[in-house]
Design a protein around this motif. Sequence first.
Motif, PDB file in Angstrom:
ATOM      1  N   SER A   1       0.865  -1.170   0.000  1.00  0.00           N
ATOM      2  CA  SER A   1       0.000   0.000   0.000  1.00  0.00           C
ATOM      3  C   SER A   1       0.904   1.223   0.000  1.00  0.00           C
ATOM      4  O   SER A   1       1.551   1.520   1.003  1.00  0.00           O
ATOM      5  CB  SER A   1      -0.901   0.006   1.236  1.00  0.00           C
ATOM      6  OG  SER A   1      -1.769   1.098   1.200  1.00  0.00           O
TER       7      SER A   1
ATOM      8  N   ALA B   1      -2.041   5.682   2.286  1.00  0.00           N
ATOM      9  CA  ALA B   1      -2.110   5.217   3.674  1.00  0.00           C
ATOM     10  C   ALA B   1      -3.286   5.847   4.416  1.00  0.00           C
ATOM     11  O   ALA B   1      -3.728   6.940   4.095  1.00  0.00           O
ATOM     12  CB  ALA B   1      -0.814   5.544   4.399  1.00  0.00           C
TER      13      ALA B   1
ATOM     14  N   ASP C   1      -5.383   2.771   9.780  1.00  0.00           N
ATOM     15  CA  ASP C   1      -5.129   1.362  10.081  1.00  0.00           C
ATOM     16  C   ASP C   1      -3.786   0.889   9.529  1.00  0.00           C
ATOM     17  O   ASP C   1      -3.212  -0.061  10.027  1.00  0.00           O
ATOM     18  CB  ASP C   1      -6.244   0.474   9.529  1.00  0.00           C
ATOM     19  CG  ASP C   1      -7.513   0.613  10.336  1.00  0.00           C
ATOM     20  OD1 ASP C   1      -7.425   0.543  11.568  1.00  0.00           O
ATOM     21  OD2 ASP C   1      -8.577   0.815   9.730  1.00  0.00           O
ATOM     22  N   ALA C   2      -3.291   1.545   8.502  1.00  0.00           N
ATOM     23  CA  ALA C   2      -2.028   1.141   7.899  1.00  0.00           C
ATOM     24  C   ALA C   2      -0.841   1.877   8.494  1.00  0.00           C
ATOM     25  O   ALA C   2       0.292   1.481   8.275  1.00  0.00           O
ATOM     26  CB  ALA C   2      -2.079   1.383   6.388  1.00  0.00           C
TER      27      ALA C   2
ATOM     28  N   ARG D   1      -7.729  -5.628  10.897  1.00  0.00           N
ATOM     29  CA  ARG D   1      -7.004  -4.491  10.299  1.00  0.00           C
ATOM     30  C   ARG D   1      -6.601  -4.789   8.864  1.00  0.00           C
ATOM     31  O   ARG D   1      -6.748  -3.950   7.976  1.00  0.00           O
ATOM     32  CB  ARG D   1      -5.762  -4.163  11.132  1.00  0.00           C
ATOM     33  CG  ARG D   1      -6.097  -3.410  12.391  1.00  0.00           C
ATOM     34  CD  ARG D   1      -4.891  -3.125  13.248  1.00  0.00           C
ATOM     35  NE  ARG D   1      -3.855  -2.415  12.526  1.00  0.00           N
ATOM     36  CZ  ARG D   1      -2.563  -2.472  12.865  1.00  0.00           C
ATOM     37  NH1 ARG D   1      -2.164  -3.218  13.874  1.00  0.00           N
ATOM     38  NH2 ARG D   1      -1.672  -1.796  12.180  1.00  0.00           N
TER      39      ARG D   1
ATOM     40  N   ILE E   1      -7.438  -2.917   5.189  1.00  0.00           N
ATOM     41  CA  ILE E   1      -6.361  -2.389   4.353  1.00  0.00           C
ATOM     42  C   ILE E   1      -6.345  -3.044   2.975  1.00  0.00           C
ATOM     43  O   ILE E   1      -6.097  -2.383   1.968  1.00  0.00           O
ATOM     44  CB  ILE E   1      -5.006  -2.608   5.056  1.00  0.00           C
ATOM     45  CG1 ILE E   1      -4.944  -1.768   6.320  1.00  0.00           C
ATOM     46  CG2 ILE E   1      -3.845  -2.284   4.117  1.00  0.00           C
ATOM     47  CD1 ILE E   1      -3.786  -2.122   7.224  1.00  0.00           C
TER      48      ILE E   1
END
Length: 81
Positions: free
Chosen positions: A7, A12, A15-16, A56, A60
């Motif tokens: 990612s 972003a 969560d990332a 999570r 993502i």
Amino acid sequence: MSRCRYSPFGQAFSDALMGPMVLVEGQDHERVAFMEGAFASELSADAGVVSRVTERLSMIRPRALDPDESARFIKRMVNQP
């Protein structure tokens, strides 16, 4: 089989931003979660931790590049001067 999904930082979201996460499933289907943070890393087989990491990653994953796009992105980054 392993898959890497990247990612880009520009995509972003909260969560990332907590750091890299890896969810590993063994031959016996036991899951282990690895989370890497700025000051500490954690490897856990605790069901609650694995559940949170799974949740999570499920948030993502739709925003991340697919495995082929991820590989091309990484190759481009490696080949940049």
